[in-house]
Design a protein around this motif. Structure first.
Motif, PDB file in Angstrom:
ATOM      1  N   ASN A  63     -12.587   7.353   6.983  1.00 47.35           N
ATOM      2  CA  ASN A  63     -12.420   6.388   5.968  1.00 47.35           C
ATOM      3  C   ASN A  63     -11.996   4.976   6.494  1.00 47.35           C
ATOM      4  O   ASN A  63     -11.485   5.136   7.616  1.00 47.35           O
ATOM      5  CB  ASN A  63     -11.409   6.691   4.909  1.00 47.35           C
ATOM      6  CG  ASN A  63     -12.165   7.472   3.964  1.00 47.35           C
ATOM      7  OD1 ASN A  63     -13.246   7.568   3.500  1.00 47.35           O
ATOM      8  ND2 ASN A  63     -11.313   8.444   3.099  1.00 47.35           N
ATOM      9  N   PRO A  64     -12.602   3.966   6.111  1.00 48.46           N
ATOM     10  CA  PRO A  64     -11.822   2.665   6.366  1.00 48.46           C
ATOM     11  C   PRO A  64     -10.279   2.611   6.315  1.00 48.46           C
ATOM     12  O   PRO A  64     -10.008   3.149   5.237  1.00 48.46           O
ATOM     13  CB  PRO A  64     -12.402   1.654   5.489  1.00 48.46           C
ATOM     14  CG  PRO A  64     -13.260   2.305   4.394  1.00 48.46           C
ATOM     15  CD  PRO A  64     -13.448   3.633   4.842  1.00 48.46           C
ATOM     16  N   ASP A  65      -9.704   2.044   7.059  1.00 45.80           N
ATOM     17  CA  ASP A  65      -8.227   2.092   7.135  1.00 45.80           C
ATOM     18  C   ASP A  65      -7.840   0.554   6.132  1.00 45.80           C
ATOM     19  O   ASP A  65      -7.917  -0.540   6.674  1.00 45.80           O
ATOM     20  CB  ASP A  65      -7.547   1.952   8.223  1.00 45.80           C
ATOM     21  CG  ASP A  65      -6.245   2.047   8.441  1.00 45.80           C
ATOM     22  OD1 ASP A  65      -5.357   1.253   7.351  1.00 45.80           O
ATOM     23  OD2 ASP A  65      -5.282   2.755   9.152  1.00 45.80           O
ATOM     24  N   ILE A  66      -7.749   0.744   4.950  1.00 46.18           N
ATOM     25  CA  ILE A  66      -7.410  -0.344   4.116  1.00 46.18           C
ATOM     26  C   ILE A  66      -6.400  -1.280   4.519  1.00 46.18           C
ATOM     27  O   ILE A  66      -6.458  -2.565   4.430  1.00 46.18           O
ATOM     28  CB  ILE A  66      -7.289  -0.058   2.525  1.00 46.18           C
ATOM     29  CG1 ILE A  66      -8.413   1.083   2.282  1.00 46.18           C
ATOM     30  CG2 ILE A  66      -7.256  -1.166   1.555  1.00 46.18           C
ATOM     31  CD1 ILE A  66      -8.109   1.997   1.016  1.00 46.18           C
ATOM     32  N   ALA A  72      -6.921   9.196   1.629  1.00 46.78           N
ATOM     33  CA  ALA A  72      -7.412  10.303   2.649  1.00 46.78           C
ATOM     34  C   ALA A  72      -7.882   9.737   3.869  1.00 46.78           C
ATOM     35  O   ALA A  72      -8.757   8.475   3.675  1.00 46.78           O
ATOM     36  CB  ALA A  72      -8.578  10.867   1.921  1.00 46.78           C
ATOM     37  N   ASP A  73      -7.636  10.177   5.124  1.00 42.02           N
ATOM     38  CA  ASP A  73      -8.049   9.493   6.261  1.00 42.02           C
ATOM     39  C   ASP A  73      -9.585   9.921   6.511  1.00 42.02           C
ATOM     40  O   ASP A  73     -10.375   9.106   7.095  1.00 42.02           O
ATOM     41  CB  ASP A  73      -7.240  10.163   7.333  1.00 42.02           C
ATOM     42  CG  ASP A  73      -5.851   9.424   7.541  1.00 42.02           C
ATOM     43  OD1 ASP A  73      -5.552   8.296   7.184  1.00 42.02           O
ATOM     44  OD2 ASP A  73      -4.701  10.325   7.627  1.00 42.02           O
ATOM     45  N   LYS A  79       3.327   3.308  14.143  1.00 39.73           N
ATOM     46  CA  LYS A  79       2.343   2.879  12.926  1.00 39.73           C
ATOM     47  C   LYS A  79       2.481   1.452  12.714  1.00 39.73           C
ATOM     48  O   LYS A  79       1.349   0.715  12.496  1.00 39.73           O
ATOM     49  CB  LYS A  79       2.524   3.879  11.687  1.00 39.73           C
ATOM     50  CG  LYS A  79       1.594   3.702  10.758  1.00 39.73           C
ATOM     51  CD  LYS A  79       1.682   4.932   9.649  1.00 39.73           C
ATOM     52  CE  LYS A  79       1.130   6.012  10.590  1.00 39.73           C
ATOM     53  NZ  LYS A  79       1.174   7.373   9.499  1.00 39.73           N
ATOM     54  N   GLY A  99       2.733  -1.577   4.436  1.00 43.78           N
ATOM     55  CA  GLY A  99       2.401  -0.265   4.427  1.00 43.78           C
ATOM     56  C   GLY A  99       3.569   0.882   4.226  1.00 43.78           C
ATOM     57  O   GLY A  99       4.710   0.402   4.035  1.00 43.78           O
ATOM     58  N   PHE A 100       3.084   1.985   4.068  1.00 44.04           N
ATOM     59  CA  PHE A 100       4.003   3.176   3.835  1.00 44.04           C
ATOM     60  C   PHE A 100       3.520   4.230   5.065  1.00 44.04           C
ATOM     61  O   PHE A 100       2.482   4.389   5.497  1.00 44.04           O
ATOM     62  CB  PHE A 100       3.983   3.811   2.371  1.00 44.04           C
ATOM     63  CG  PHE A 100       5.030   3.386   1.636  1.00 44.04           C
ATOM     64  CD1 PHE A 100       4.841   2.054   1.027  1.00 44.04           C
ATOM     65  CD2 PHE A 100       6.171   3.855   1.052  1.00 44.04           C
ATOM     66  CE1 PHE A 100       5.680   1.475  -0.028  1.00 44.04           C
ATOM     67  CE2 PHE A 100       6.953   3.742   0.170  1.00 44.04           C
ATOM     68  CZ  PHE A 100       6.765   2.202  -0.261  1.00 44.04           C
ATOM     69  N   ALA A 127      -0.054   4.063  -1.697  1.00 37.09           N
ATOM     70  CA  ALA A 127      -0.911   5.101  -1.824  1.00 37.09           C
ATOM     71  C   ALA A 127      -0.990   5.961  -0.717  1.00 37.09           C
ATOM     72  O   ALA A 127      -1.286   5.561   0.241  1.00 37.09           O
ATOM     73  CB  ALA A 127      -2.218   4.642  -2.425  1.00 37.09           C
ATOM     74  N   MET A 155       0.902  -1.229   0.124  1.00 35.19           N
ATOM     75  CA  MET A 155       0.017   0.103  -0.097  1.00 35.19           C
ATOM     76  C   MET A 155       0.736   1.164   0.047  1.00 35.19           C
ATOM     77  O   MET A 155       1.336   1.879   0.999  1.00 35.19           O
ATOM     78  CB  MET A 155      -0.944   0.082   1.239  1.00 35.19           C
ATOM     79  CG  MET A 155      -1.877  -1.035   1.003  1.00 35.19           C
ATOM     80  SD  MET A 155      -3.367  -0.610  -0.149  1.00 35.19           S
ATOM     81  CE  MET A 155      -4.012   1.009   0.724  1.00 35.19           C
ATOM     82  N   LYS A 194      -0.862  -0.798  12.757  1.00 31.22           N
ATOM     83  CA  LYS A 194      -1.657  -1.323  11.702  1.00 31.22           C
ATOM     84  C   LYS A 194      -1.521  -2.753  11.341  1.00 31.22           C
ATOM     85  O   LYS A 194      -2.334  -3.641  11.041  1.00 31.22           O
ATOM     86  CB  LYS A 194      -0.862  -0.918  10.298  1.00 31.22           C
ATOM     87  CG  LYS A 194      -0.990   0.841  10.355  1.00 31.22           C
ATOM     88  CD  LYS A 194      -1.886   1.208   9.639  1.00 31.22           C
ATOM     89  CE  LYS A 194      -1.807   2.798   9.243  1.00 31.22           C
ATOM     90  NZ  LYS A 194      -2.812   3.179   8.440  1.00 31.22           N
TER      91      LYS A 194
HETATM   92  O1  C5P Z   1      -2.056   6.204   8.863  1.00 26.93           O
HETATM   93  P1  C5P Z   1      -1.576   6.849   7.927  1.00 26.93           P
HETATM   94  O2  C5P Z   1      -2.521   7.409   6.686  1.00 26.93           O
HETATM   95  O3  C5P Z   1      -0.387   7.292   7.937  1.00 26.93           O
HETATM   96  O4  C5P Z   1      -0.871   5.448   7.299  1.00 26.93           O
HETATM   97  C1  C5P Z   1      -0.010   4.988   5.877  1.00 26.93           C
HETATM   98  C2  C5P Z   1      -0.438   3.659   5.490  1.00 26.93           C
HETATM   99  O5  C5P Z   1      -1.601   3.340   5.420  1.00 26.93           O
HETATM  100  C3  C5P Z   1      -0.010   3.730   3.852  1.00 26.93           C
HETATM  101  O6  C5P Z   1       0.430   2.412   3.579  1.00 26.93           O
HETATM  102  C4  C5P Z   1      -1.622   4.105   3.448  1.00 26.93           C
HETATM  103  O7  C5P Z   1      -1.625   3.334   2.118  1.00 26.93           O
HETATM  104  C5  C5P Z   1      -2.496   3.256   4.508  1.00 26.93           C
HETATM  105  N1  C5P Z   1      -4.015   3.729   4.624  1.00 26.93           N
HETATM  106  C6  C5P Z   1      -4.659   3.126   4.310  1.00 26.93           C
HETATM  107  N2  C5P Z   1      -5.960   3.333   4.375  1.00 26.93           N
HETATM  108  C7  C5P Z   1      -6.347   4.595   4.860  1.00 26.93           C
HETATM  109  C8  C5P Z   1      -5.232   5.297   5.281  1.00 26.93           C
HETATM  110  C9  C5P Z   1      -3.805   4.855   5.080  1.00 26.93           C
HETATM  111  O8  C5P Z   1      -4.653   2.015   3.729  1.00 26.93           O
HETATM  112  N3  C5P Z   1      -7.893   5.102   5.252  1.00 26.93           N
END
Ligand code: C5P
Length: 226
Positions: A126-129, A98-99, A165, A146-147, A95, A93, A169
């Motif tokens: 948003n859901p945290d993918i 947007a939070d 993080k 993740g990044f 990308a 991930m 995660k």
């Molecule tokens: O929490 P943050 O946005 O800093 O985390 C970054 C990482 O989480 C990235 O790998 C980003 O692609 C992923 N992410 C996600 N879904 C979100 C927010 C961030 O998958 N809603």
């Protein structure tokens, strides 16, 4: 020539930055260029993987990335990543997601009314993918990466935030990089520290986004082999 050490592997990479509509012509976005994600997809193709790149709002459709799926919003990115992840050995991930997103999106443009204060924009999370993928493991043994783009601040340095993080995660690997003030976003270089799910440093890399991509795949490959 690079080794074809990802031959027979299926990988999913997300790249770019999602946009959340405020009205039909406006959005909340971010300044991710998508370059690191595109470099990851190209490196994986070069190493023989079957690649799906889910690209959010990339400036131009990238070449040599495998199957390219363009998306705009976080909801679209989530659907595309999850669909491809069902069959994937690894999901990266990259990308910038947007939070938050606006709760209401009107059908017509929001108008400025003379003498009236602007209506506040109400946001919902948003859901945290990444966290979902790490929790659900859509395919057994799948490596989830993740990044963490961190600016660093008075509360601590970039790596401290990145490690926290990683633990939060539940991903197998988190690529931590410093952003802001000309760093990372939009540039061709990157300087990263890769930590595992416990926040322990497993690798560092500095140089082109292509070089960083190969170091990330090296770290993924080690986990896949286990
Ligand atoms: O929490 P943050 O946005 O800093 O985390 C970054 C990482 O989480 C990235 O790998 C980003 O692609 C992923 N992410 C996600 N879904 C979100 C927010 C961030 O998958 N809603």
């Amino acid at each position: 020539a690079r080794p074809r050490d990802l031959a027979g592997r299926r990988v999913v990479v997300s790249a770019g930055g999602t946009r959340e509509a405020i009205d039909p012509v406006r959005f909340i976005g971010n300044s991710s260029s998508g370059k690191q994600g595109v470099a990851l997809a190209r490196a994986a193709v070069a190493r023989g993987a079957d690649v799906v790149l889910v690209g959010a709002n990339l400036a131009q459709p990238p070449s040599g990335v495998g199957t390219f799926v363009p998306v705009v919003s976080t909801a679209e990115l989530r659907d595309a990543v999850r669909a491809a992840a069902q069959e994937a050995d690894a999901v990266v991930m990259a990308a910038a997601v947007a939070d938050f997103r606006p709760v209401h999106v009107p059908d017509a443009k929001i108008k400025k009314v003379a003498g009236q204060a602007p209506a506040p924009i109400e946001l919902v999370e948003n859901p945290d993918i990444l966290r979902e993928l790490a929790t659900e493991r859509l395919r057994p043994g799948q490596v989830v990466v993740g990044f963490a783009a961190e600016t660093g601040d008075a509360d601590g340095d970039v790596l401290t935030h990145g490690r926290a993080k990683a633990r939060r995660k539940g991903a197998d690997l988190v690529v931590v990089n410093a952003v802001g003030a000309g760093k990372a976003f939009g540039t061709d270089e990157n300087d990263v520290t890769i930590v595992d799910g416990a926040g322990e440093v497993v690798e560092t890399a500095a140089g082109s986004k292509e070089l960083v991509a190969d170091v990330v795949w090296d770290a993924v490959l080690k986990r896949l082999a286990r």
